[in-house]
Scaffold this motif. Structure first.
Motif, PDB file in Angstrom:
ATOM      1  N   GLN A 195      10.473  26.346  46.537  1.00 21.77           N
ATOM      2  CA  GLN A 195       9.868  26.790  47.789  1.00 21.77           C
ATOM      3  C   GLN A 195       9.243  28.175  47.688  1.00 21.77           C
ATOM      4  O   GLN A 195       8.471  28.581  48.554  1.00 21.77           O
ATOM      5  CB  GLN A 195      10.919  26.768  48.902  1.00 21.77           C
ATOM      6  N   SER A 196       9.567  28.894  46.639  1.00 20.63           N
ATOM      7  CA  SER A 196       9.026  30.237  46.442  1.00 20.63           C
ATOM      8  C   SER A 196       7.715  30.174  45.664  1.00 20.63           C
ATOM      9  O   SER A 196       7.285  29.103  45.229  1.00 20.63           O
ATOM     10  CB  SER A 196      10.029  31.101  45.662  1.00 20.63           C
ATOM     11  N   LYS A 197       7.127  31.326  45.466  1.00 12.87           N
ATOM     12  CA  LYS A 197       5.955  31.429  44.603  1.00 12.87           C
ATOM     13  C   LYS A 197       6.336  32.011  43.243  1.00 12.87           C
ATOM     14  O   LYS A 197       5.492  32.471  42.484  1.00 12.87           O
ATOM     15  CB  LYS A 197       4.892  32.303  45.266  1.00 12.87           C
ATOM     16  N   ASN A 198       7.612  31.967  42.938  1.00 12.21           N
ATOM     17  CA  ASN A 198       8.105  32.579  41.717  1.00 12.21           C
ATOM     18  C   ASN A 198       7.756  31.771  40.467  1.00 12.21           C
ATOM     19  O   ASN A 198       7.745  30.536  40.496  1.00 12.21           O
ATOM     20  CB  ASN A 198       9.630  32.731  41.772  1.00 12.21           C
ATOM     21  N   ASP A 199       7.523  32.495  39.373  1.00 16.44           N
ATOM     22  CA  ASP A 199       7.430  31.864  38.058  1.00 16.44           C
ATOM     23  C   ASP A 199       8.825  31.716  37.451  1.00 16.44           C
ATOM     24  O   ASP A 199       9.051  30.852  36.608  1.00 16.44           O
ATOM     25  CB  ASP A 199       6.550  32.705  37.127  1.00 16.44           C
ATOM     26  N   ALA A 200       9.740  32.568  37.885  1.00 11.82           N
ATOM     27  CA  ALA A 200      11.151  32.456  37.518  1.00 11.82           C
ATOM     28  C   ALA A 200      11.992  32.986  38.663  1.00 11.82           C
ATOM     29  O   ALA A 200      11.590  33.921  39.359  1.00 11.82           O
ATOM     30  CB  ALA A 200      11.458  33.233  36.239  1.00 11.82           C
TER      31      ALA A 200
END
Length: 246
Positions: free
Chosen positions: A125-130
């Motif tokens: 749900q995040s825009k994180n790559d990690a």
């Protein structure tokens, strides 16, 4: 869902136990560390697992075969020729994990009450790559995040060393958290490893290199309980700990 278990370590802190078996097969409450992690991942919905091996790796292969891979898809990332540390181990395992979906990474010697599916879903749900599972656990080495829980640096509070080299610590700007040894990576992050990251390297060094180029975030959960059973003093407490978190 896919996951990678780090099981290749030498287990030096657990000698002499690890003079004859791999750390991953050291028993905790009558069952190997590795079994506890596989079953936790399986119950959380992870049905495709890669396990890296090095020290007495053939024993891990035999253990998995004797348990029919616990009824899920398990593949081996074989590092018996060269131990690659955490970052190198991830890079070597990525062909087995594929490039279409994120995968969760779990140290074999970490027991916790963490909701692994919730962590994975938060990453999606995040825009994180990690996304790194973090907590306010007391330690001397902290990852430093801004108020939006984006990673910016690292500090050793005993020596005051900070990383990366360009990072300037401001205690009013950055919040210190301890890393749990559990994290989720998207394939979008792996391409940054092509920027000179080869052979053996720690994943944390890579994260600190990449954090200003990518989105590496922290995930905090209330009432996280965690124990590192990779050392004798905590291994002795692990059975009681398992009873408390079950």
């Amino acid at each position: 869902m896919k996951a990678l278990i780090f099981a290749a370590g030498l287990g030096s802190r657990l000698k002499p136990l690890t003079d004859r078996i791999p750390k991953a097969l050291v028993p905790v409450a009558g069952h190997p560390m590795l079994e506890h992690i596989i079953l936790k991942l399986k119950s959380s919905g992870f049905n495709n697992i890669v396990i890296n091996i090095h020290h007495f790796g053939e024993q891990i292969i035999s253990f998995l075969q004797s348990h029919q891979n616990f009824g899920i898809d398990i593949q081996i990332s074989d590092e018996r020729g060269e131990l690659l540390d955490t970052g190198g181990g991830i890079k070597k395992a990525t062909p087995l994990l594929g490039d279409r979906e994120p995968f969760l990474i779990h140290n074999v010697d970490i027991l916790s009450n963490a909701d692994l599916k919730a962590l994975y879903n938060a990453h999606l749900q995040s825009k994180n790559d990690a996304t790194l599972l973090i907590s306010q656990r007391e330690t001397s080495r902290y990852l430093l995040f801004d108020k939006e829980h984006k990673l910016h640096g690292w500090i050793n509070t005993l020596t005051h060393e900070t990383k990366p080299a360009t990072f300037s610590y401001d205690e009013k700007k950055y919040l210190p958290y301890a890393f749990s040894g559990i994290h989720v990576i998207s394939p979008s992050l792996i391409r940054y490893m092509d920027e000179g990251w080869t052979g053996k390297f720690p994943i944390m060094d890579f994260y600190l290199y990449a954090c200003d180029k990518t989105q590496i975030g922290g995930y905090i959960t209330d009432n996280l309980r965690l124990i590192d059973i990779g050392k004798p003093e905590t291994l002795a407490k692990a059975e009681t700990y398992l009873q408390e978190i079950s």
